[in-house]
Design a protein around this motif. Structure first.
Motif, mmCIF file in Angstrom:
data_model
loop_
_atom_site.group_PDB
_atom_site.id
_atom_site.type_symbol
_atom_site.label_atom_id
_atom_site.label_comp_id
_atom_site.label_asym_id
_atom_site.label_seq_id
_atom_site.Cartn_x
_atom_site.Cartn_y
_atom_site.Cartn_z
ATOM 1 N N ARG A 71 0.794 -1.236 0.000
ATOM 2 C CA ARG A 71 0.000 0.000 0.000
ATOM 3 C C ARG A 71 0.824 1.283 0.000
ATOM 4 N NH1 ARG A 71 -5.298 -1.604 3.599
ATOM 5 N NH2 ARG A 71 -6.357 -0.222 2.184
ATOM 6 N N GLU A 80 -2.843 17.700 1.015
ATOM 7 C CA GLU A 80 -1.909 16.679 1.493
ATOM 8 C C GLU A 80 -2.250 15.290 0.991
ATOM 9 O OE1 GLU A 80 -1.235 16.179 5.730
ATOM 10 O OE2 GLU A 80 -1.364 18.362 5.921
ATOM 11 N N GLU A 81 -3.550 14.986 0.960
ATOM 12 C CA GLU A 81 -3.932 13.594 0.751
ATOM 13 C C GLU A 81 -3.946 13.177 -0.710
ATOM 14 O OE1 GLU A 81 -5.852 16.027 1.651
ATOM 15 O OE2 GLU A 81 -7.927 15.791 1.030
ATOM 16 N N GLY A 91 4.903 16.968 15.529
ATOM 17 C CA GLY A 91 3.516 17.231 15.912
ATOM 18 C C GLY A 91 3.271 18.707 16.133
ATOM 19 N N GLN A 92 4.362 19.472 16.239
ATOM 20 C CA GLN A 92 4.168 20.907 16.436
ATOM 21 C C GLN A 92 3.989 21.594 15.097
ATOM 22 O OE1 GLN A 92 7.660 21.842 18.823
ATOM 23 N NE2 GLN A 92 6.246 22.235 20.502
ATOM 24 N N LYS A 93 3.124 22.589 15.115
ATOM 25 C CA LYS A 93 2.861 23.301 13.871
ATOM 26 C C LYS A 93 4.003 24.252 13.576
ATOM 27 C CE LYS A 93 -0.495 25.836 12.633
ATOM 28 N NZ LYS A 93 -1.638 26.722 12.645
ATOM 29 N N GLY A 135 -9.647 2.504 -3.919
ATOM 30 C CA GLY A 135 -10.248 3.395 -2.936
ATOM 31 C C GLY A 135 -9.238 4.081 -2.050
ATOM 32 N N PHE A 147 -4.995 23.222 -7.220
ATOM 33 C CA PHE A 147 -5.744 22.507 -6.178
ATOM 34 C C PHE A 147 -4.965 21.276 -5.719
ATOM 35 C CE2 PHE A 147 -8.678 19.129 -4.949
ATOM 36 C CZ PHE A 147 -9.421 19.753 -3.953
ATOM 37 N N ARG A 173 -10.967 10.720 -10.625
ATOM 38 C CA ARG A 173 -10.584 12.111 -10.760
ATOM 39 C C ARG A 173 -9.108 12.238 -11.181
ATOM 40 N NH1 ARG A 173 -11.316 16.826 -6.205
ATOM 41 N NH2 ARG A 173 -13.405 17.137 -7.038
ATOM 42 N N TYR A 202 8.610 19.046 11.174
ATOM 43 C CA TYR A 202 7.920 17.883 10.633
ATOM 44 C C TYR A 202 8.168 16.669 11.524
ATOM 45 C CZ TYR A 202 6.508 14.058 7.670
ATOM 46 O OH TYR A 202 5.906 12.930 7.199
ATOM 47 N N GLY A 203 7.112 15.986 11.865
ATOM 48 C CA GLY A 203 7.262 14.782 12.682
ATOM 49 C C GLY A 203 7.205 15.055 14.162
ATOM 50 N N LYS A 236 -7.209 10.411 -6.023
ATOM 51 C CA LYS A 236 -7.233 8.996 -6.388
ATOM 52 C C LYS A 236 -8.300 8.745 -7.439
ATOM 53 C CE LYS A 236 -10.204 8.365 -2.420
ATOM 54 N NZ LYS A 236 -10.267 8.228 -0.991
#
Lengths: 483, 562
Positions: B92, B206-207, B552-554, B164, B201, B213, B549-550, B210
């Protein structure tokens, strides 16, 4: 329209306490989704029994003091609805970077993608378990158990509705597409499998079902608890109500395993068997021996641990920091709720040894939730062991080591015994059947799965429950099977 | 962290670009008839440096060195292969792109060199398809994010699993506050012709995208359900193989290990030598002419294999340039020199021109083209010194035209019995070695007046002396014996004293005269934008996205638009 949020509006096609009647767009979207859902239920819901009258509870309120009523209903006619726990006034975001700010009533733009992903993943597990369990009605050990199975199934279906409501109300076109995808993916399907591994496994028999509801649904409970803390208030409210229903699923698992253990102990005693590990003798009695129960437990516990993801996880850290997904019982924890400098001990594989290492608590949130989960799992274990010791047997069921049989996280590339001793591939292959259900164990259990549909009767491998559902007597007809 | 030197894993002293399939840790190369399968299975513990794990098929320079080696070997060692299927062995996940922790902890120079090399590798795949008829098919069965999707973008055809969840994404902007570093933005709009607003767009989510589209928006070529995926791959592979113009036959040429010895200040190959003068910050690359005449025919060339002079020299220069780029960061100038009989070099050029229809000759010519392109985008001052005894003829003369400055001695030197230097053009200076922007170095050189090009073309085969070469515009300066030493010394010292950053920028601006192509855009955009963004606090500052990154802090951004 002045509606009491405690009570559910049944005037629309979709029962709800979110004033759908006044929210035309969402109502329209949900009504559009409804036929697809019913098709899915017919295709992938319980195999058979769709015309049977099942004694089910249906939520009529979200008041914790009395929220459900019981009645006979045909499953396809079940009133799946949208139920949110009442809104708390002035609720604040209880953790993360925006700790103490007012909870969001609308989706914050910067977290939209993350929120949607979490809701989709949660939503995907709900129908998945229905699909995994769809054949079990045919081998139910009693009408009582059959009814419990269907209760779990319809409520998992409702939980899907809950997630779909959030997607359709708050995530626009993307949300609607995701809602459709939730009906398209199928457990175990090669082309469009469910998102998480454990939800593509088979639930081949009733012991697996009880194990699933005990261990895997308990992961669901932990995830719902974390999401119930969310700073996104509609998600929090949805999950809080889902937890009310989820309790029954845990109950089915815990009492199911208790009854299996009870029956095995009773049969062994009656036959004068002293050694519970004498598998052949015990199996000859037509009950499931304790070592096989332990193997099933090993399997389901380890698969469920995988559902928590990697011990050290950026996604979990981001979701916490963003105020989207909190910790188990977040508001009862006494700390800064931001985890700025905190650490948390994490089990890791270092130079071939299993060691506990302090990691930044923010990235170790999966590990923490998993630890909370393990603690929660132990409770049932104590009850089962009590049954065994009361019967006079010196045998204890126990949870396997974290490193045992893992496919995700620190230990995915190594093999370990249930005691946590690292072993090589050869040893593992030679010994794994001692620890996990083998083909012949599975065959044996399946051979016991003969349906019992006479009122008040139970299959010989499981004890009757102590109390009936809704306090009904032992001879109550929980399912009126269509002829 | 950022900017500190990292320690190479397993005690390595330098980054080595030489490898072969028996040593791969991250890739598997299977050849079955006319279809090769290149499977990415990155070893988490196999990072080039210490301090990070290569999770989810993420890559670092070490992973890409293996990929580049495989792409190269497919062209030389497998003449029968017409289709390369690129896929992942991970469940995956196709590829998660460049490893973020590696990037977060890397020096800026390493990041740039890493991006440059990975771009060259991907361009190499496209070159392979266009010029060797080896078509690439990417099978995206899982997540292809960032550099992972860019890898797929470098192929001819992308098949996305329709399960999916498999998706393609360029999440750099929303996730990391940087840009895709291997041509992703350019290829999305220029190669795949994704509409710019769709691309906008796509590049901010981030995601990723699929299913249907992804096809509708041209991000992938087709989707296939898992159960039909293998059949679809086989069908496409067959179709592409049938359409391929590649007509390689017989055995390929084994790219045997280079003979190479590396000391503190020297590298010695068979025909190429590198000498490093650290105080002066100069690396001199000297190329030796062949010591024998070219083989009589194709069979003779095949028998020589990897020791056929043009092939061996190209491999040696390639390795030397790559070595200097990543292992010798303080070297300011690369000086090219050559030694030997010009007639001999000319004879090899004639061989390459006469036999250009043969698959191996074709490969060698394209390899030289890529080596020269690599030199073009090397951010060091490039100098060619055309001295007595040199042999800058045809292919080797391209080094003179690639240089930022070239100096040629008029006549010979006192006390030096080697002949006066000559510069000589061959047919190979007029077509087979275009730069990344599509023009030959001579076309690019004579943009002011195309008749200059016609004028030099008429002189093909002539041994041009320094004054003629200067007159024709082929060298920067022709100097006599009296001025030579001093002029050269002053130039080199002055050059080494300038800011390396401004030199890098200036040279990159001046080298590529003329139009742009997708390939030149990719490098230009990378240089201009990515390198700027990679330096900004919003990416690499304490509170920047790469550093956080990684955790968790913005990240915290300086919201000023620049």
């Amino acid at each position: 329209m002045n509606m009491n949020v405690m009570n559910v509006d049944y005037s629309t096609k979709i029962p709800n306490n979110v004033n759908l009647a006044a929210d035309r767009q969402v109502l329209k979207a949900l009504e559009g989704w409804h036929p697809g859902y019913i098709d899915w239920w017919h295709d992938m819901g319980p195999d058979g029994f769709q015309q049977s009258l099942v004694y089910l509870r249906t939520a009529y309120s979200v008041d914790p003091r009395g929220w459900a009523k019981f009645d006979y209903v045909k499953m396809p006619d079940y009133r799946w609805g949208i139920l949110l726990a009442p809104q708390e006034e002035n609720r604040k975001i209880p953790f993360g970077e925006r700790y103490g700010e007012p909870a969001w009533q609308e989706v914050p733009g910067e977290h939209r993608a993350m929120l949607r992903r979490l809701i989709v993943i949660q939503g995907d597990t709900e129908p998945a378990s229905v699909e995994q369990q769809r054949h079990l009605g045919k081998t139910a050990p009693s009408l009582y158990d059959m009814r419990n199975l269907f209760q779990v199934n319809v409520e998992e279906g409702r939980h899907l509705w809950a997630m779909v409501y959030l997607l359709q109300k708050y995530f626009g076109r993307d949300g609607r597409e995701e809602a459709d995808e939730l009906l398209r993916r199928r457990s175990g399907d090669a082309d469009s499998p469910r998102m998480l591994g454990a939800f593509n496994e088979k639930t081949p028999d009733w012991l697996s079902f009880f194990m699933f509801t005990y261990f895997t649904d308990r992961d669901g409970k932990m995830q719902l608890h974390s999401l119930a803390q969310s700073g996104f208030d509609p998600l929090s409210r949805t999950c809080r109500f889902m937890l009310t229903e989820e309790a029954h699923h845990m109950f089915v698992g815990e009492t199911g395993i208790t009854r299996v253990v009870q029956r095995t102990c009773d049969a062994m005693k009656a036959a004068g068997i002293d050694d519970p590990t004498d598998i052949n003798k015990v199996r000859a009695l037509g009950v499931i021996d304790l070592p096989t129960i332990q193997k099933k437990l090993n399997l389901h516990y380890s698969l469920s641990l995988d559902l928590f993801g990697s011990e050290v996880s950026t996604n979990a850290a981001n979701a916490f920091n963003a105020g989207i997904k909190g910790r188990y019982h977040e508001t009862q924890i006494d700390d800064d709720h931001q985890l700025k400098n905190a650490t948390y001990p994490v089990l890791k594989l270092i130079d071939g040894e299993i060691k506990r290492v302090d990691e930044p608590a923010l990235t170790a949130l999966n590990m923490r939730l998993r630890d909370d989960y393990t603690q929660d799992c132990v409770k049932g274990m104590l009850r089962w062991n009590k049954v065994i010791s009361t019967a006079g047997y010196d045998y204890k069921l126990s949870l396997p080591h974290t490193a045992f049989h893992r496919a995700i996280g620190e230990f995915k590339d190594v093999h370990a015994t249930p005691d946590g001793v690292l072993i090589d591939d050869t040893t593992w292959n030679k010994r794994k059947d001692e620890w996990l259900p083998s083909q012949s164990d599975g065959d044996f259990i399946v051979s016991l799965m003969q349906p019992v549909t006479e009122i008040g009767q139970f299959a010989p491998w499981i004890s009757p429950p102590k109390v009936g559902i809704d306090n009904k007597p032992g001879d109550f007809e929980y399912v009126k099977i269509e002829s | 962290m950022a900017g500190e030197d990292r320690v190479l894993a397993s005690g390595a002293k330098y980054i080595d670009f030489q490898t072969d399939p028996s040593r791969y840790r991250h890739w598997k190369l299977d050849v079955n008839g006319d279809v090769a399968t290149l499977t990415m299975d990155v070893d988490e513990e196999g990072g080039l440096f210490e301090g990070y794990q290569l999770k989810l098929n993420s890559y670092d320079l070490g992973v890409d060195i293996e990929l580049a080696d495989a792409v190269q070997r497919l062209r030389f060692e497998h003449p029968q292969v017409k289709v390369v299927v690129l896929r992942s062995a991970k469940n995956r996940v196709f590829c998660a792109g460049a490893n973020i922790r590696m990037l977060a902890g890397a020096t800026h120079a390493h990041k740039v060199n890493f991006c440059k090399f990975t771009n060259e590798t991907r361009n190499g795949m496209e070159d392979s398809s266009e010029n060797s008829g080896q078509r690439y098919i990417a099978v995206v069965n899982g997540t292809a994010a960032g550099g992972g999707y860019e890898l797929a973008l470098a192929t001819d055809h992308i098949i996305l699993a329709d399960d999916g969840s498999s998706s393609v994404a360029l999440p750099e902007v929303p996730l990391l506050a940087v840009l895709p570093g291997t041509g992703g933005l350019t290829r999305v709009v220029d190669k795949r012709k994704v509409r710019r607003d769709h691309a906008d767009f796509f590049c901010t989510i981030e995601e990723g995208i699929k299913g249907k589209r992804a096809v509708a928006w041209r991000l992938v070529d087709e989707i296939a359900p898992n159960s039909k995926l293998e059949a679809k791959i086989a069908e496409r592979a067959k179709e592409f193989a049938e359409a391929s113009p590649r007509r390689g036959d017989g055995k390929g040429v084994a790219l045997t290990p280079l003979k190479r010895s590396i000391d503190d200040n020297t590298i010695r190959y068979g025909f190429v030598a590198v000498d490093v003068d650290r105080p002066a910050r100069i690396a001199t690359i000297s190329i030796q002419a062949p010591d024998a005449a070219p083989p009589a025919d194709i069979d003779g060339m095949l028998a020589q294999g990897a020791s056929f002079w043009p092939l061996q020299v190209a491999r040696e220069i390639d390795d030397a340039i790559l070595h200097l780029r990543v292992n010798e960061l303080e070297i300011a100038l690369i000086v090219f020199k050559s030694h030997g009989d010009p007639a001999s070099v000319q004879a090899y050029d004639a061989f390459l021109e006469t036999n250009k229809a043969h698959w191996l000759v074709n490969e060698i010519r394209h390899f030289w083209k890529r080596v020269l392109k690599r030199i073009d985008v090397t951010s060091r001052t490039l100098v060619a010194l055309v001295e007595p005894g040199s042999c800058f003829v045809g292919t080797l003369a391209e080094l003179v035209f690639a240089a930022d400055r070239s100096y040629m001695l008029i006549g010979s030197r006192e006390g030096d019995n080697r002949p006066a230097p000559v510069l000589q053009l061959t047919a190979l200076n007029f077509g087979p070695y275009p730069m990344s922007h599509g023009l030959t170095r001579l076309e690019s050189r004579f943009q002011a007046d195309p008749s200059d090009l016609t004028r030099v073309r008429e002189r093909i085969g002539e041994a041009l002396d320094a004054e003629q070469a200067e007159e024709l515009g082929l060298v920067t300066f022709a100097l006599d014996d009296i001025d030579w030493d001093d002029e050269i010394r002053v130039f080199l010292e002055e050059r080494a004293s300038f800011s390396p950053d401004s030199l890098t920028g200036m040279e990159a601006n001046l080298r590529f005269v003329g139009p742009e192509t997708m390939e030149s855009k990719i490098f230009a955009r990378l240089t201009a934008w990515q390198n700027w963004i990679f330096q900004r606090p919003n990416a690499v500052g304490e509170e920047g996205a790469l550093r956080r990154y990684g955790s968790g802090q913005k990240p915290r951004f300086d919201m000023t638009r620049v």
